[in-house]
Scaffold this active site. Structure first.
Site, PDB file in Angstrom:
ATOM      1  N   HIS A   9       0.814  -1.221   0.000  1.00 16.35           N
ATOM      2  CA  HIS A   9       0.000   0.000   0.000  1.00 16.35           C
ATOM      3  C   HIS A   9       0.846   1.269   0.000  1.00 16.35           C
ATOM      4  CE1 HIS A   9      -3.108   2.907   1.004  1.00 16.35           C
ATOM      5  NE2 HIS A   9      -2.340   3.339   1.989  1.00 16.35           N
TER       6      HIS A   9
ATOM      7  N   HIS B  42      -9.335  -3.518  -2.187  1.00 14.32           N
ATOM      8  CA  HIS B  42     -10.479  -2.632  -2.412  1.00 14.32           C
ATOM      9  C   HIS B  42     -10.971  -2.768  -3.842  1.00 14.32           C
ATOM     10  CE1 HIS B  42      -7.775  -0.070  -4.746  1.00 14.32           C
ATOM     11  NE2 HIS B  42      -6.896  -0.295  -3.781  1.00 14.32           N
TER      12      HIS B  42
ATOM     13  N   HIS C 186     -10.659   2.751  -5.959  1.00 11.18           N
ATOM     14  CA  HIS C 186      -9.833   3.409  -6.968  1.00 11.18           C
ATOM     15  C   HIS C 186      -9.030   2.325  -7.656  1.00 11.18           C
ATOM     16  CE1 HIS C 186      -7.062   2.877  -3.592  1.00 11.18           C
ATOM     17  NE2 HIS C 186      -6.077   2.942  -4.482  1.00 11.18           N
TER      18      HIS C 186
ATOM     19  N   GLU D  54      -7.128  -3.434  -9.455  1.00 11.12           N
ATOM     20  CA  GLU D  54      -6.008  -4.130  -8.827  1.00 11.12           C
ATOM     21  C   GLU D  54      -6.290  -5.611  -8.632  1.00 11.12           C
ATOM     22  OE1 GLU D  54      -4.847  -1.704  -5.386  1.00 11.12           O
ATOM     23  OE2 GLU D  54      -5.449   0.039  -6.563  1.00 11.12           O
TER      24      GLU D  54
END
Length: 275
Positions: A60, A104, A115, A134
């Site tokens: 992250h 996410h 996002h 992702e």
């Protein structure tokens, strides 16, 4: 059994806002603890299922979020950036399974902190004309290594996105999106118990993925036409329109090149990715 863990932050138990996941946010330090403990739950589940080695990649933002002194000492840790393979740095065909913790939903989906890699810089990503983020790119790249993605944790939108890509992947929703910065939270103790138990069960019932062969096509639509223009300097990159670039190749090459795209975008826009 060797297990690889990719740890993102937006899908971690209890976090809902940029203040929770981006330094110097007022709750970022608390978010780091929550992130580390979600990972620890997965590590416990992996060893309960018979793992002999667990490697964790901090995936992250600055990739310096996990707290080594609080991380389960049985787990190795990759920390910091830049990393050529970004969120999947360190994964090789020698591993038996992948766990995605704290992931996410993609850009454009109403999920918590949704996002695709760069906040507002990437509007859409397509892999072979299928919209992805992702989750889909990571799933495809791990399959290219021949390593099954066994488990994903995050909000319900992320879990739904994972199931749409591969229904065989076990998921643990740790919160339920009410909006992009609001969620109904699963109690922390309950969420971690579920991560641990589901990890163990998923690793006990692993099956090898079918590794795709042949070239694949990646397309990325940026907010900035300037980014697309700069990327065409990379051999093999073509422009579909003013803001969309495409590249063809094997999946692992595409994933590595996409991480190069992110670094070019960072240089052009001065906005780093936060994944």
């Amino acid at each position: 059994m060797k297990v690889y863990v990719s740890a993102d932050m937006e899908g971690i138990t209890g976090v809902v806002d940029a203040e929770d996941v981006q330094p110097p946010g007022r709750d970022y330090e608390r978010g780091r603890v929550l992130m580390t403990e979600d990972v620890n739950a997965a590590v416990r589940g992996a060893y309960a299922a018979g793992a002999t080695e667990v490697l964790v990649n901090d995936a992250h933002g600055p990739m310096r979020n996990l707290l080594p002194d609080l991380l389960d000492p049985r787990a190795g840790l990759i920390k910091g950036r830049p990393k050529p393979m970004g969120m999947m740095e360190g994964l090789t065909p020698e591993y038996d399974a992948v766990l995605c913790i704290g992931y996410h939903a993609r850009a454009g989906v109403l999920g918590v902190l949704s996002h695709s890699f760069m906040g507002h810089e990437i509007e859409d990503i397509w892999l072979d004309e299928q919209l992805t983020g992702e989750i889909g790119l990571f799933h495809a790249a791990s399959a290219a290594y021949g390593v099954p993605l066994a488990l994903l944790t995050g909000d319900d939108a992320a879990c739904d996105e994972m199931k749409a890509w591969d229904p065989a992947v076990a998921t643990v929703p740790v919160k339920f999106a009410k909006d992009r910065f609001a969620a109904q939270l699963v109690p922390v103790a309950e969420a971690r118990e579920s991560i641990e138990a589901t990890t163990a069960e998923a690793l006990r019932t692993l099956s090898k993925p079918d590794a795709p062969t042949g070239p694949r096509t990646l397309a990325v639509r940026w907010q900035s036409a300037s980014v697309a223009s700069h990327l065409t300097a990379i051999p093999g990159v073509t422009r579909r329109d003013d803001r969309t670039v495409t590249l063809a190749g094997d999946m692992l090459h595409l994933y590595r090149m996409f991480n190069l795209f992110l670094r070019v975008c960072t240089a052009v826009t001065s906005n780093p990715p936060y994944c």
